[in-house]
Design a protein around this motif. Structure first.
Motif, PDB file in Angstrom:
ATOM      1  N   ALA B  10      65.703  -0.270  38.931  1.00  0.00           N
ATOM      2  CA  ALA B  10      65.662  -0.841  40.271  1.00  0.00           C
ATOM      3  C   ALA B  10      64.266  -1.326  40.654  1.00  0.00           C
ATOM      4  O   ALA B  10      64.103  -2.000  41.653  1.00  0.00           O
ATOM      5  CB  ALA B  10      66.150   0.171  41.277  1.00  0.00           C
ATOM      6  N   SER B  50      73.837   1.904  40.361  1.00  0.00           N
ATOM      7  CA  SER B  50      72.832   2.699  41.047  1.00  0.00           C
ATOM      8  C   SER B  50      73.480   3.914  41.737  1.00  0.00           C
ATOM      9  O   SER B  50      72.981   5.036  41.669  1.00  0.00           O
ATOM     10  CB  SER B  50      72.102   1.821  42.067  1.00  0.00           C
ATOM     11  OG  SER B  50      71.338   2.603  42.948  1.00  0.00           O
ATOM     12  N   PRO B 181      72.988   6.977  53.268  1.00  0.00           N
ATOM     13  CA  PRO B 181      72.950   5.606  52.729  1.00  0.00           C
ATOM     14  C   PRO B 181      72.878   5.589  51.200  1.00  0.00           C
ATOM     15  O   PRO B 181      72.237   4.712  50.626  1.00  0.00           O
ATOM     16  CB  PRO B 181      71.657   5.057  53.331  1.00  0.00           C
ATOM     17  CG  PRO B 181      70.750   6.253  53.392  1.00  0.00           C
ATOM     18  CD  PRO B 181      71.605   7.502  53.417  1.00  0.00           C
ATOM     19  N   LYS B 184      73.276   2.381  49.307  1.00  0.00           N
ATOM     20  CA  LYS B 184      72.361   1.255  49.500  1.00  0.00           C
ATOM     21  C   LYS B 184      71.251   1.277  48.463  1.00  0.00           C
ATOM     22  O   LYS B 184      70.799   2.342  48.050  1.00  0.00           O
ATOM     23  CB  LYS B 184      71.702   1.348  50.887  1.00  0.00           C
ATOM     24  CG  LYS B 184      72.544   0.812  52.036  1.00  0.00           C
ATOM     25  CD  LYS B 184      71.715   0.846  53.323  1.00  0.00           C
ATOM     26  CE  LYS B 184      72.321  -0.002  54.421  1.00  0.00           C
ATOM     27  NZ  LYS B 184      73.571   0.529  54.972  1.00  0.00           N
ATOM     28  N   MET B 185      70.753   0.080  48.089  1.00  0.00           N
ATOM     29  CA  MET B 185      69.580  -0.003  47.233  1.00  0.00           C
ATOM     30  C   MET B 185      68.377  -0.323  48.121  1.00  0.00           C
ATOM     31  O   MET B 185      68.519  -0.712  49.271  1.00  0.00           O
ATOM     32  CB  MET B 185      69.798  -1.060  46.158  1.00  0.00           C
ATOM     33  CG  MET B 185      70.982  -0.689  45.270  1.00  0.00           C
ATOM     34  SD  MET B 185      71.307  -1.855  43.931  1.00  0.00           S
ATOM     35  CE  MET B 185      69.910  -1.523  42.857  1.00  0.00           C
ATOM     36  N   ARG B 186      67.181  -0.159  47.561  1.00  0.00           N
ATOM     37  CA  ARG B 186      65.994  -0.322  48.415  1.00  0.00           C
ATOM     38  C   ARG B 186      65.886  -1.751  48.965  1.00  0.00           C
ATOM     39  O   ARG B 186      65.352  -1.967  50.041  1.00  0.00           O
ATOM     40  CB  ARG B 186      64.736   0.088  47.662  1.00  0.00           C
ATOM     41  CG  ARG B 186      64.358  -0.850  46.539  1.00  0.00           C
ATOM     42  CD  ARG B 186      63.114  -0.372  45.839  1.00  0.00           C
ATOM     43  NE  ARG B 186      63.424   0.717  44.924  1.00  0.00           N
ATOM     44  CZ  ARG B 186      62.511   1.343  44.198  1.00  0.00           C
ATOM     45  NH1 ARG B 186      61.248   1.022  44.317  1.00  0.00           N
ATOM     46  NH2 ARG B 186      62.847   2.299  43.371  1.00  0.00           N
ATOM     47  N   SER B 187      66.437  -2.710  48.215  1.00  0.00           N
ATOM     48  CA  SER B 187      66.399  -4.101  48.703  1.00  0.00           C
ATOM     49  C   SER B 187      67.213  -4.233  49.995  1.00  0.00           C
ATOM     50  O   SER B 187      66.858  -4.989  50.893  1.00  0.00           O
ATOM     51  CB  SER B 187      66.942  -5.042  47.627  1.00  0.00           C
ATOM     52  OG  SER B 187      68.204  -4.591  47.170  1.00  0.00           O
ATOM     53  N   VAL B 189      67.611  -1.817  52.221  1.00  0.00           N
ATOM     54  CA  VAL B 189      66.844  -1.179  53.294  1.00  0.00           C
ATOM     55  C   VAL B 189      65.689  -2.089  53.723  1.00  0.00           C
ATOM     56  O   VAL B 189      65.398  -2.224  54.916  1.00  0.00           O
ATOM     57  CB  VAL B 189      66.322   0.208  52.848  1.00  0.00           C
ATOM     58  CG1 VAL B 189      65.534   0.877  53.967  1.00  0.00           C
ATOM     59  CG2 VAL B 189      67.484   1.103  52.414  1.00  0.00           C
ATOM     60  N   PHE B 193      65.292  -3.217  57.521  1.00  0.00           N
ATOM     61  CA  PHE B 193      64.113  -2.838  58.313  1.00  0.00           C
ATOM     62  C   PHE B 193      63.324  -4.071  58.755  1.00  0.00           C
ATOM     63  O   PHE B 193      62.725  -4.083  59.824  1.00  0.00           O
ATOM     64  CB  PHE B 193      63.217  -1.876  57.520  1.00  0.00           C
ATOM     65  CG  PHE B 193      63.699  -0.448  57.538  1.00  0.00           C
ATOM     66  CD1 PHE B 193      64.956  -0.131  58.047  1.00  0.00           C
ATOM     67  CD2 PHE B 193      62.902   0.584  57.046  1.00  0.00           C
ATOM     68  CE1 PHE B 193      65.410   1.191  58.069  1.00  0.00           C
ATOM     69  CE2 PHE B 193      63.342   1.906  57.069  1.00  0.00           C
ATOM     70  CZ  PHE B 193      64.596   2.208  57.568  1.00  0.00           C
ATOM     71  N   ALA B 206      59.731   2.445  48.669  1.00  0.00           N
ATOM     72  CA  ALA B 206      60.377   3.477  49.499  1.00  0.00           C
ATOM     73  C   ALA B 206      59.371   4.164  50.432  1.00  0.00           C
ATOM     74  O   ALA B 206      59.699   4.502  51.568  1.00  0.00           O
ATOM     75  CB  ALA B 206      61.082   4.502  48.615  1.00  0.00           C
ATOM     76  N   LEU B 209      58.669   1.824  53.303  1.00  0.00           N
ATOM     77  CA  LEU B 209      59.824   1.719  54.217  1.00  0.00           C
ATOM     78  C   LEU B 209      59.974   2.985  55.054  1.00  0.00           C
ATOM     79  O   LEU B 209      60.226   2.927  56.259  1.00  0.00           O
ATOM     80  CB  LEU B 209      61.098   1.444  53.413  1.00  0.00           C
ATOM     81  CG  LEU B 209      61.145   0.070  52.720  1.00  0.00           C
ATOM     82  CD1 LEU B 209      62.300   0.007  51.721  1.00  0.00           C
ATOM     83  CD2 LEU B 209      61.269  -1.047  53.759  1.00  0.00           C
TER      84      LEU B 209
END
Lengths: 209, 498
Positions: B10, B50, B181, B184-187, B189, B193, B206, B209
């Motif tokens: 990821a 993921s 969540p 969810k992937m970091r993209s 989030v 945000f 991460a 964020l």
């Protein structure tokens, strides 16, 4: 009151009619090391796995000196400007806490210094009640927490911890095990999600010689 | 939520990240179609991979923790016995809890269902002129639709758990009871945000964020008029309750504002303080594979100058207590271990269940709220029993899943295709001869039929997977007849021996 009576009535009618006595819970502490020093070593090891730092005093080192050593590069400002709230006689601090403080008012604290009521070796946890905190919120609104722990006050495990009378007498009793943490964003471990960013435990007998 | 390993795949920066899958929600009064929603989730392969990896990592860490404790199985047995004992005397322990809480200066309310819970809390807020509330994560409040209710009356709710806050800002339900969540992937989030908090849309680190969210939420915490928490346990002996978090956000919610309201399901009771030793040792080890949550907080009375309310909520629990086959589901301590181990949950994502509770515990809890709406859910299981094996309070989850299938069938809640297919299968499986003929026919069909005849909407087994190739030497029975039976004296009814 009718919801109360309805709920209790339904529970009384529906509860399973089985003979199920409450079991006796053993202490499961036979395998733990004997003696305060060895228990403290186990505590330090477990604390580290939860992201906390164990910092024993070097010969002649003051607790103030430890604060500076450990946190000077973490407070994001010159260390002399750091707001330090201390609840222990060993550290003067520059931000007194009183029971009448509005909880949100302690948001400016960079470093809070507290004494733990006791520690738990199994998990590396320190325990506080409102007596050690003065303002409960300071333990969460401060950016960094420094905790003095008497090695003689470390119990082996959770079963031993819950035999103490704090849970019956204190209004609020909390175990802290390392700093605030989250892995909510794609499983990446982040310290300081909402509460304190770091937790440092310093072994220090309750009545210094 | 300490410590899943980051997923190295990821970290690759992509020009266009895969969009987050959003399974369709069943309309009010309609049956949730788990299979269809799961397929929508799987249509996003990076998210699916993921999710599977992260959820399985929690299960792996749980095993490691369990293996470090010699008495692990004894603890599970003790936890189960304590819960059985409590539920068999629940009326007594509720009364004891209430009396002690009141003696400590806590206001105690009772709510028959979610609507009554929301009304009671609303009344408390109105009395205190509350405009903004900071709130810790609570599955019970999800059950009650609490946030939606408060939205409708103009009281602002700020979730303080990072994961729950992400889901709130995205207008989505939690997909996992411990890691809301996790799908969810970091993209996802980073995009969210950037839209909601004004963070850098190109930074999906991460730490960055989480920091952006900390900075954005803190002023709301300092300014809140009330705090809300759920409870993991309520102790009859002290009239206090215990809340476990990793972020310290329940302690912020309870300790910063002067008013603290706790919503507690009536099944959360344990009799004594010493029982907590058993449950705290099991909870986070089962949930995330960490020895304990970072914060374990025991509230017994209001803080100085503060006010504390408890709302004890039934919402179907007293009724479930009377269900002979299903009452033990009330032992559940909401650790999520059964979700993490479930192959169906890992590959379908929590939102595909379209319900408050996803995964194996969802299969056995949701039908008690609405048998028709959730009638498909007990079929979202392989019945492999892994959920039962990891459950820290030893609920026979897979047996209850099977039990719900029976109950739903008896009460006419099965959809037509399932009913017809199961009834045909039942007839075939009841007759050894019929079974063998069916296997031979199927094997022959698999060998000779064209793809279009095998992979179509009529054959659910051909959706999303290849059918197995039939063995060249015939069925097991053919093999058995050639290799075993020929060495034995022939019996007259050999063809029927089973």
């Amino acid at each position: 009151m009718s919801a109360r009576d309805d709920i209790l009535g339904a529970v009384r009618t529906n509860k399973p009619a089985i003979d199920a006595p409450a079991p006796t819970v053993p202490n499961y502490d036979n395998a733990y090391p004997q003696g305060a020093d060895r228990l403290a070593a186990l505590f330090a090891e477990r604390l580290a796995t939860m992201g906390g730092t164990w910092h024993a005093l070097a010969d002649g080192q003051s607790i103030d000196a430890v604060l500076q050593d450990v946190l000077a590069d973490k407070v994001g400002k010159p260390f002399d400007d750091a707001v330090i709230a201390s609840n222990v006689p060993e550290v003067a601090g520059n931000r007194p806490l009183t029971e009448s403080d509005v909880p949100a008012s302690v948001h400016d604290v960079d470093i809070a210094v507290l004494r733990a009521r006791f520690g738990i070796a199994e998990t590396g946890s320190v325990c506080f009640t409102e007596a050690e905190l003065t303002v409960n919120a300071v333990a969460y609104l401060a950016q960094h927490l420094v905790v003095l722990l008497d090695p003689a006050e470390i119990v082996a495990n959770m079963h031993r911890a819950y035999q103490r009378d704090d849970f019956v007498n204190a209004n609020y009793t909390v175990f802290h095990t390392g700093p605030s943490a989250t892995a909510d964003i794609e499983g990446v471990l982040v310290r300081g999600a909402q509460g304190v960013r770091s937790l440092t435990v310093i072994p220090a007998p309750a009545t210094p010689a | 939520m300490s410590g899943n390993e980051p997923n190295p795949a990821a970290t690759l920066q992509r020009a266009t990240p895969e969009a987050q899958p959003r399974p369709a929600k069943a309309a009010d009064g309609k049956r949730v179609d788990h299979a269809r929603s799961a397929k929508q989730f799987l249509n996003a392969p990076e998210h699916a991979k993921s999710h599977d990896t992260r959820v399985w990592a929690m299960r792996t860490k749980r095993d490691k923790q369990a293996h470090t404790i010699e008495e692990w199985e004894e603890l599970r047995e003790l936890a189960s016995q304590i819960k059985t004992h409590t539920l068999a005397h629940l009326d007594t322990y509720l009364e004891q809890f209430e009396a002690n809480a009141k003696a400590n200066g806590i206001h105690v309310h009772w709510a028959a269902d979610g609507a009554e819970h929301n009304r009671i809390v609303h009344e408390i807020f109105t009395e205190h002129g509350v405009k903004r509330v900071i709130k810790a994560k609570s599955m019970l409040m999800e059950e009650c639709g609490f946030r939606h209710y408060m939205d409708s009356v103009g009281i602002e709710i700020v979730e303080t758990d990072l994961g729950e806050r992400i889901q709130q800002l995205d207008g989505e339900d939690p997909s996992h009871i411990v890691v809301p969540p996790v799908h969810k992937m970091r993209s996802d989030v980073a995009r969210l945000f950037a839209e909601q908090l004004g963070s850098d849309p190109d930074n999906d680190d991460a730490h960055y964020l989480a920091g952006a969210q900390r900075d954005a939420t803190r002023p709301l915490i300092l300014d809140a008029d009330a705090g809300m928490t759920g409870a993991n346990f309520a102790v009859a002996e002290t009239g206090g309750f215990v809340v476990c978090t990793n972020e310290g956000n329940a302690d912020l919610s309870a300790n910063v504002p002067n008013l603290h309201v706790a919503s507690i399901g009536i099944e959360k009771l344990v009799p004594r303080v010493e029982d907590m030793g058993v449950f705290i040792r099991l909870l986070s080890r089962s949930a995330l594979g960490s020895p304990i949550t970072q914060y374990t907080s025991h509230f017994r009375a209001p803080k100085q100058g503060g006010e504390m309310h408890i709302v004890l909520v039934d919402n179907g629990r007293s009724k479930r207590l009377g269900m002979e086959k299903f009452w033990s589901s009330l032992k559940c301590i909401r650790c999520g271990a059964c979700m993490n181990t479930c192959p169906v949950y890992r590959r379908s994502g929590g939102l595909s269940y379209g319900a408050t509770y996803a995964g194996p515990l969802g299969l056995i809890l949701n039908p008690t709220f609405d048998a028709h709406r959730y009638s498909n859910l007990p079929f979202a299981s392989t019945l492999n029993g892994s959920c039962t094996n990891v459950c820290p309070v030893k609920i026979n989850i897979h047996e209850q899943i099977f039990g719900w299938r029976q109950v739903l069938a008896e009460n006419g809640h099965l959809p037509w295709t399932k009913k017809t297919a199961l009834s045909a299968a039942g007839k075939v499986l009841a007759s050894p001869k019929g079974y063998r003929v069916a296997i031979k026919t199927t094997n022959s069909a698999l060998k000779h039929l064209p793809r279009w005849a095998l992979y179509n909407r009529m054959n659910a087994w051909g959706e999303g997977r290849e059918m197995p190739s039939p063995p060249d030497n015939g069925t097991f029975h053919d093999w058995y007849r050639r290799n075993r039976l020929k060495n034995q004296a022939k019996t007259p009814n050999e063809g029927d021996s089973q």
